[in-house]
Each structure stands twice: as structure tokens, then as C-alpha cells.
Design a protein around this motif. Structure first.
Motif, mmCIF file in Angstrom:
data_model
loop_
_atom_site.group_PDB
_atom_site.id
_atom_site.type_symbol
_atom_site.label_atom_id
_atom_site.label_comp_id
_atom_site.label_asym_id
_atom_site.label_seq_id
_atom_site.Cartn_x
_atom_site.Cartn_y
_atom_site.Cartn_z
ATOM 1 N N ALA A 284 0.833 -1.205 0.000
ATOM 2 C CA ALA A 284 0.000 0.000 0.000
ATOM 3 C C ALA A 284 0.864 1.250 0.000
ATOM 4 O O ALA A 284 0.562 2.245 -0.679
ATOM 5 C CB ALA A 284 -0.931 -0.007 1.208
ATOM 6 N N LEU A 285 1.971 1.224 0.758
ATOM 7 C CA LEU A 285 2.897 2.361 0.776
ATOM 8 C C LEU A 285 3.491 2.602 -0.608
ATOM 9 O O LEU A 285 3.518 3.735 -1.099
ATOM 10 C CB LEU A 285 4.010 2.084 1.785
ATOM 11 N N LEU A 286 3.934 1.540 -1.257
ATOM 12 C CA LEU A 286 4.549 1.688 -2.575
ATOM 13 C C LEU A 286 3.528 2.137 -3.618
ATOM 14 O O LEU A 286 3.846 2.958 -4.495
ATOM 15 C CB LEU A 286 5.200 0.366 -2.999
ATOM 16 N N PHE A 287 2.308 1.616 -3.550
ATOM 17 C CA PHE A 287 1.286 2.033 -4.510
ATOM 18 C C PHE A 287 0.887 3.494 -4.293
ATOM 19 O O PHE A 287 0.602 4.213 -5.260
ATOM 20 C CB PHE A 287 0.057 1.131 -4.406
ATOM 21 N N THR A 288 0.844 3.943 -3.051
ATOM 22 C CA THR A 288 0.534 5.344 -2.788
ATOM 23 C C THR A 288 1.624 6.255 -3.346
ATOM 24 O O THR A 288 1.342 7.304 -3.943
ATOM 25 C CB THR A 288 0.375 5.576 -1.275
ATOM 26 N N LEU A 289 2.877 5.870 -3.158
ATOM 27 C CA LEU A 289 3.980 6.642 -3.716
ATOM 28 C C LEU A 289 3.957 6.606 -5.240
ATOM 29 O O LEU A 289 4.301 7.590 -5.899
ATOM 30 C CB LEU A 289 5.319 6.103 -3.195
ATOM 31 N N PHE A 290 3.575 5.461 -5.795
ATOM 32 C CA PHE A 290 3.441 5.378 -7.253
ATOM 33 C C PHE A 290 2.401 6.381 -7.757
ATOM 34 O O PHE A 290 2.612 7.061 -8.771
ATOM 35 C CB PHE A 290 3.056 3.957 -7.658
ATOM 36 N N ALA A 291 1.270 6.481 -7.057
ATOM 37 C CA ALA A 291 0.253 7.464 -7.439
ATOM 38 C C ALA A 291 0.781 8.884 -7.273
ATOM 39 O O ALA A 291 0.441 9.786 -8.058
ATOM 40 C CB ALA A 291 -1.010 7.265 -6.605
ATOM 41 N N ALA A 292 1.651 9.081 -6.281
ATOM 42 C CA ALA A 292 2.201 10.414 -6.052
ATOM 43 C C ALA A 292 3.146 10.850 -7.161
ATOM 44 O O ALA A 292 3.450 12.042 -7.271
ATOM 45 C CB ALA A 292 2.928 10.454 -4.713
#
Length: 525
Positions: free
Chosen positions: A398-406
Motif C-alpha cells: 500500500a505504501l509503494l502504490f501510494t507513492l506510485f500514485a504520487a
């Protein structure tokens, strides 16, 4: 038949002497006389492979790597790793007569002037994305099922190292065309290298051959991309497969499956036929993507110029999480004793990825220390049965996917008509909150699923009836062919593998382990 005059043998007699496998058998026999490979080869051909679909994720990585090697050899024949400025005279009219880098001109020439060049180049790029993605999904399967536990910690470590090299290999690969997007990526890479305290300037100067942009970075990256990293990956894949054969496969709990055996299909002929078909499927999927899905159209971006930059530029997806971390990091820096450490670059692009991969590498030791479990494990866990591990893994992704969206803050701000400052602050909070919420929800779901009978199995449809008085009632529908998972009953692999093909199907043969070549087998570890 009798021999002809002079004692010479007839063709049939010579064929009978060569045995049932003809000249091929003779060649193999000659090799066995010198190398003694027959015994090991027979054992290898009867190696057991579990039939669960998730074990094919690793095969996608292997076969996409084969596609990468094949297409990369083709591209290497035409690509020129040089930043020298040349005048473009090719088929793409909008660039005609413009001054561009020779590497960029050669890549455009591959795309428009070499027969099949655009197809192969796009196949290569898609295969790189598939290769990296399949490694990530494969490693996720290993993590969530506990396949990294003793005695497979070393193979797990090899997988993480392969993922790191694949990410760097992909970054270097899409930097080689020297178009406006890849040049921007090289500039970011140079800044990241420079941000490392004490050694950063030396490292950046060594890799780029001086200050950015430099003229040596493309030839150096080219050698790393086509020689050094592929050789390392070859060695790691060989070590990975060697350990896999030596330690044998893990498997999910089920009928006939224990910690001391492996249940599945033999290498020959069942698995060999399936995996060969899967190789063609991966290659075919890469070819279809290369033919019909455009990727990295560098002729639209133009050759890289240090003073130019494009709007809405994002790297390939596997670098998106680092790009997102760079975007949302506050503008912090540390200055002392005449030196400045740009924390806005050093923390998100060096320290954070280092923490991510070091935690991944250390997880088997951390879990063993926290649980005190030092036993050998050959049976896999259901993720719901390990709620803490599953919650930690879900929060991590979830952390990596949120950063990907960022990494697309500018695009999101423009599309939703928001200020860029608001979007940045929103992702700064989401990066902290989303993993916490995901971990809590995942943990509670795992706890709830442990108490549900038949969870994870396909549910039958319910038929709703309405009586004449208006009362509703339900009943379970009749079973359909795919409602229940069925497997062949496992039978032991024979201790000795005969050269002659098995033709008998009597009950005695079945009792001795001589099952059908397509049947499920089990072998003692």
C-alpha cells in the motif's frame, strides 16, 4: 535377415544395434560413457513440479528474460551508444535535417528504417516491464505464503537481488535512446548520485564521465546494460534453479502432501509440455503487445537537450514509487562545515529505497527471531493463517502504490483542477495513513476468515423460491463441473526409471508406482 556377402550388416541389423533411440541414443550413450550423466538426467526428467497456478509466476520471469535476450541481441546490431551530434536523414519526416544525438538517431532508425525494428524494440520494452513485474508478483507469492522460510532463505535473497538488478537494468535500458524523457531520467539519476554524502560527487563523475550530461555515460551504461547485468542475472538464475532442484518445490497443504514429499507432475513429459507451451505464450503475448500497444514513442519527444523538459513525464512503472517519494519530500537540506546534504533528494531516493530492500532482505531473519521458528518448512502457509505477516506485506505494498500514485501529482492536479500544493500535501498524509488503514483492515480480515468454514473455496449459487403465500426460501444449486477442485490421486514415483517406455496399465504396474505420464506423482525429499 541374413548378412550380405563379406560379413557386412544390413540396414535393419544396424538399426537394431543402435537401439530404440537410434543415433540420438548412441550419441547420448557416448556422452554417458565419458560424463556419467544418464543417472542424473533420468532423475531430473522425473523431477516433480506442483500443479498450482501460482508456481508459473516464476516461469513468466524466466521466459520474459529469454525474450529480452533474443530481442536485445537484435537491437544491439543497430544501436549506436554515442552522444555525438549528427544530422538526422531518415524516414521520419518531422526530424529530417535536425541535429540529434547519434544514439537517438540510431533508435529512431531502428523504429522506422529497420525491417521489424519497431516491433522488436517494443517487444523488448514490454518484456522488460513483464520481467520486472513478474519478479515482484512472484516474490509477493513467496512472501505471503512463507516460502522464504528455512531452508530457502538463500534462494529468497537471490530473488530480491535479481529484482534490484532488474530495476536498475530497466532504468539503464530506457535511458539509452537519449530522448527527452530518458535524458530527464539520467539527470535525476545524476542528482541522486551527487546527493550521497562524501562520495556522491566522485560516484557521479565516475559514472557519467564528468559533469552532467557528459559524453561517456551512454557507452558506459550500454556496457552495463548488455554485458555486466545480463551476466549477473544469468549467474543468479542458474544459482536459483540449482537450489530449486536441490531443495525441491514447496507446496500447499492438501491430499497426500506432507513435509517430506512433493506432489505434482513429472518434468517429462507433463511439465515439459506445459512449460514449453507457456514459453510460447509469454513470447506471443510480448509480440502482441509490441505489435498493437505503443510504448515509448521517442520520435514524439525529440532528442534530449539539457535546457528542455516535458510536462507529465513519468518513468517506467517500476521506478514510479521512487519518483513519487522525490515529489512529495519537503525541501529539506543539511548544511555544516562548508558542505550541503540535499535531504530532499538523499532521503527519498537513497535512504528510503535502501530501507525498503534491506527490510525485504532481512525479513526471513526478522520473522524467525520474532516467532522462534527454526524448523524446516516445505508446506506453504495460507496468507489468512498468518495475519501479522499478511498485514505487514499489505501495508508495505500500500505504501509503494501510494507513492506510485504520487509520481503523477502534476497530472492529477491538472486533471482535477486542484492546486499542486494541495495535491502534494494530500499525498504526504496519504503516504502515512493508507498503509496503517490497509494493515488494520487486512489483519481483521485474516482473523475473520480463520473462523469461516470453507473460506477460499468457490461458493455454489443459491436458488431463491417464492411460495404462493409470498414466503421466500433458498436452496443451494446443484454442483457444476468446476465447483469442486479435483486432483488425481498421488502415486509414488518409481525408484528406478526404465529406459523403455511404459506400456502396461495393469493393476500390478499401478501398485508399483507406474502411473500414467499425466498423473500426479509424489517423490520423497
Amino acid at each position: 535377415m541374413s548378412s550380405t556377402l563379406g560379413g557386412s550388416k544390413t540396414a535393419r541389423e544396424m538399426k537394431d544395434e543402435r537401439g530404440p533411440y537410434g543415433r540420438v541414443g548412441q550419441v547420448v550413450g557416448e556422452l554417458d560413457d565419458r560424463l556419467g550423466v544418464a543417472k542424473g538426467g533420468r532423475v531430473f526428467l522425473d523431477k516433480i513440479f506442483p500443479d498450482h497456478w501460482s508456481f508459473m509466476l516464476g516461469e513468466i520471469s524466466l521466459y520474459s528474460f529469454i525474450v529480452l535476450i533474443a530481442t536485445g541481441i537484435f537491437l544491439a546490431l543497430y544501436y549506436v551508444p554515442s552522444a555525438t551530434q549528427v544530422i538526422y536523414h531518415g524516414s521520419y519526416a518531422p526530424l529530417h535535417g535536425q541535429r540529434v544525438a547519434e544514439s537517438y538517431a540510431s533508435t529512431v532508425r531502428i523504429s522506422f528504417d529497420v525491417r521489424g525494428g519497431l516491433l522488436v524494440r517494443q517487444m523488448h520494452h514490454w518484456a522488460a516491464d513483464i520481467f520486472t513485474g513478474s519478479i515482484i508478483v512472484h516474490m509477493a507469492r513467496i512472501f505471503f505464503t512463507g516460502a522464504f522460510r528455512k531452508p530457502r532463505e538463500l534462494n529468497y535473497t537471490i530473488g530480491i537481488i535479481m529484482l534490484i538488478i532488474a530495476i536498475f537494468e530497466g532504468y539503464i535500458g530506457y535511458s539509452l535512446p537519449d530522448d527527452l524523457i530518458s535524458g530527464t531520467g539520467l539527470r535525476i539519476g545524476y542528482s541522486i548520485a551527487e546527493s550521497i554524502p562524501f562520495v556522491g560527487s566522485y560516484l557521479a563523475s565516475f559514472m557519467w564521465g564528468g559533469t552532467f550530461p557528459g559524453n561517456s555515460v551512454l557507452p558506459r551504461f550500454y556496457i552495463i546494460h548488455v554485458l555486466i547485468f545480463p551476466l549477473i542475472l544469468f549467474a543468479l538464475i542458474g544459482a536459483h534453479l540449482t537450489l530449486l532442484v536441490r531443495q525441491k518445490h514447496t507446496q500447499f497443504p492438501g491430499e497426500g502432501r506432507t513435509e517430506t514429499n512433493v506432489v505434482g507432475s513429472p518434468m517429462f513429459p507433463t511439465f515439459m509440455a506445459k512449460t514449453t507451451g507457456f514459453l510460447f505464450m509469454v513470447a506471443g503475448a510480448s509480440a502482441l503487445l509490441g505489435a498493437f500497444a505503443q510504448i515509448n514513442p521517442i520520435w514524439q519527444f525529440g532528442s534530449y537537450e539539457p535546457y528542455k523538459i516535458s510536462y507529465a513525464v513519468q518513468p517506467d512503472w517500476y521506478m514510479g514509487w521512487t519518483d513519487g517519494a522525490l515529489r512529495i519530500m519537503p525541501a529539506w537540506e543539511f548544511t555544516a562545515w562548508g558542505h550541503t546534504i540535499p535531504l530532499e533528494v538523499f532521503l527519498p531516493a537513497v535512504i528510503f529505497p535502501g530501507l525498503v530492500f534491506n527490510i525485504a532482505l532481512m525479513w526471513p531473519a526478522l520473522e524467525r527471531r520474532m516467532t522462534g521458528d527454526n524448523a524446516l518448512h516445505n508446506l506453504l502457509d495460507r496468507p489468512r493463517d498468518r495475519p501479522k505477516r499478511t498485514a505487514a506485506g499489505a501495508a508495505f505494498f500500500a505504501l509503494l502504490f501510494t507513492l506510485f500514485a504520487a509520481s503523477s501529482t502534476d497530472v492529477l492536479a491538472n486533471y482535477f483542477h486542484l492546486s499542486l500544493n494541495f495535491t502534494l500535501w494530500a499525498f504526504r498524509f496519504l503516504t502515512v495513513l493508507v498503509p496503517i488503514v490497509v494493515a488494520f483492515v487486512t489483519y481483521r480480515l485474516c482473523i475473520e476468515m480463520q473462523g469461516v468454514q470453507g473460506v477460499g473455496k468457490r461458493k455454489r449459487a443459491n436458488i431463491v423460491h417464492r411460495s404462493a403465500s409470498g414466503e421466500y426460501s433458498t436452496e443451494t444449486s446443484a454442483p457444476r463441473p468446476d465447483d469442486e477442485h479435483s486432483e488425481l490421486h498421488p502415486t509414488p514415483v518409481p525408484d528406478r526409471i526404465d529406459i523403455e517406455p511404459l506400456v502396461s496399465t495393469s493393476a500390478a504396474d499401478a501398485a508399483n508406482g507406474a502411473s500414467s505420464p499425466t498423473g500426479a506423482r509424489q517423490v520423497t525429499r
